[in-house]
Enzyme design. Structure first.
Site, PDB file in Angstrom:
ATOM      1  N   ASN A  47       0.828  -1.209   0.000  1.00  0.00           N
ATOM      2  CA  ASN A  47       0.000   0.000   0.000  1.00  0.00           C
ATOM      3  C   ASN A  47       0.860   1.255   0.000  1.00  0.00           C
ATOM      4  O   ASN A  47       0.380   2.348   0.281  1.00  0.00           O
ATOM      5  CB  ASN A  47      -0.883   0.041   1.247  1.00  0.00           C
ATOM      6  N   LYS A 241       2.784  -0.682  28.848  1.00  0.00           N
ATOM      7  CA  LYS A 241       2.916  -0.564  30.304  1.00  0.00           C
ATOM      8  C   LYS A 241       4.409  -0.659  30.646  1.00  0.00           C
ATOM      9  O   LYS A 241       5.154   0.199  30.267  1.00  0.00           O
ATOM     10  CB  LYS A 241       2.062  -1.638  30.974  1.00  0.00           C
TER      11      LYS A 241
END
Ligand SMILES: *Cc1c(COP(=O)(O)O)cnc(C)c1O
Length: 391
Positions: A47, A241
């Site tokens: 793409n 995290k």
């Protein structure tokens, strides 16, 4: 793993229709040339319409700003089309080794992993048994699956066994829980839940968002800390995290992971994470595996903070967790207390419904290895000062 034998038939069914998918490893060369699974090829399925994925070409204008060519900002396509590079494969291998599983699958985020993986494992005619305090993205994954969802009282093994005993004639069953809970900082009784799931032939899906990096060998998480890596069907580890990055990994058997590659819609139908991010993730995983000093510092800070609180100042917070909730009740009180803390130089968020159940609005304090002793001591004092003593 007995609860996963259904995958044999499911794959046989896919194979019959020539519908099994797998990634091809693309190493970009110049222009639209690449080495695809070791063979030279000109790529006509990416793409990258303007040729920008490996960095905008350097010009007189942008070179001053450091916008050089070749930084690998784009992956050029989804994982099954052109988006898989050797870096993706190496990262997934590294994560699998870390988590003690046969394989790992990279997703764009923890939310994308949960809403993609859970519906790939169960659907209509199946049942899910979910801890009532599961993260919103787990709840959404359960809803999207169209399986019948049974909510189980928080960390209640008897309730889980009871729900499974009462269960009707379901095709497949899936138990879904966090290992360290994000808003409570408490720990799931994982051994018991896995025992019960096995007794009823149910799969288990464990979200390790707040355990990975912190507990277990090399910070691999609670599943590994408890030696359950070959008994839990799938773990999910977001990289936003303790890994300090973004993205997420689902780990499990090789067959389970290739099932996700074939069926998890948030894996198949989205642009692959960029090589740039994948390299950063690889570095982060390797760094976190070796971060014993930071883990020790975090543990020490959590221990210190916990020792400074009255028992009622914290319902969570223990050796497994960096998360300390201070429940104050209603949202207005939580906001008021958080505002006072900010006035005194501490940024602590007020967590309100629907993130937490009604009537349990709270301060959610999270410890870091980088906190300094004097700041922890002062925060503990200020919390005692600003939270009304009746709460
Ligand atoms: C943060 C979090 C997620 C979502 O991860 P993202 O990568 O931020 O989308 C999922 N589950 C739990 C328990 C979390 O705390």
């Amino acid at each position: 793993m007995k609860s996963l034998v259904w995958l044999n038939d499911a794959f046989a069914e896919l194979d019959k229709s020539d519908l099994i998918r797998r990634e091809r490893v693309v190493a970009w060369r110049d222009g639209m040339r690449a080495i695809v699974d070791g063979r030279d090829a000109v790529v006509f399925c990416s793409n990258d319409y303007l040729g920008m994925a490996r960095g905008a070409p350097a010009t007189d204008e942008n070179s001053d700003e450091g916008c050089d060519a070749g930084i690998g900002a784009g992956s050029t396509g989804s994982r099954l089309i052109t988006g898989t590079s050797a870096a993706h494969v190496a990262l997934e291998r590294e994560v699998a080794e870390w988590k003690g599983s046969a394989a790992a699958v990279l997703f764009g985020s923890g939310t994308l992993a949960n809403i993609g993986a859970i519906p790939a494992l169960v659907g209509r005619g199946d049942a899910i048994y979910a801890d009532e305090l599961n993260h919103a993205s787990l709840i959404d994954g359960c809803r999207l699956s169209r399986a019948e969802v049974h909510t189980v009282r928080h960390r209640d093994s008897a309730a889980l066994a009871n729900a499974l005993t009462k269960g009707g004639a379901f095709r497949r069953k899936l138990v879904v829980t966090e290992s360290v809970f994000s808003m409570e900082g408490d720990v799931a009784p994982l051994e018991e839940w896995v025992d019960i799931a096995e007794r009823f032939g149910a799969m288990t899906y464990v979200d390790e968002a707040h355990a990975a990096g912190i507990v277990g060998p090399d910070g691999a998480g609670l599943v590994r800390a408890r030696g359950l890596e070959s008994r839990v069907s799938a773990t999910m580890t977001p990289a936003g995290k303790a890994l300090g990055c973004e993205g997420a990994f689902v780990t499990g058997t090789a067959q389970l992971c290739s099932w996700l590659v074939n069926k998890a819609r948030t894996y198949v139908f989205t642009t692959a994470p960029s090589p740039m991010r994948v390299r950063a993730l690889w570095t982060a995983v390797r760094a976190v595996r070796r971060a014993e000093a930071a883990r020790a510092a975090l543990k020490e800070n959590a221990r210190r903070f916990s020792s400074l609180l009255n028992s009622r100042d914290s319902v969570g917070g223990n050796e497994w967790s960096a998360i300390f909730p201070r429940i104050v009740g209603d949202s207005a009180t939580a906001l008021g207390v958080a505002a006072k803390l900010l006035d005194r130089g501490f940024f602590v968020q007020a967590i309100r419904p629907p993130t937490v159940p009604d009537g349990t609005a709270r301060l959610r304090i999270t410890m870091s290895a980088l906190h300094r002793e004097e700041d922890i001591v002062r925060l503990a004092r200020e919390i005692k000062d600003v939270v009304p003593p009746s709460l």
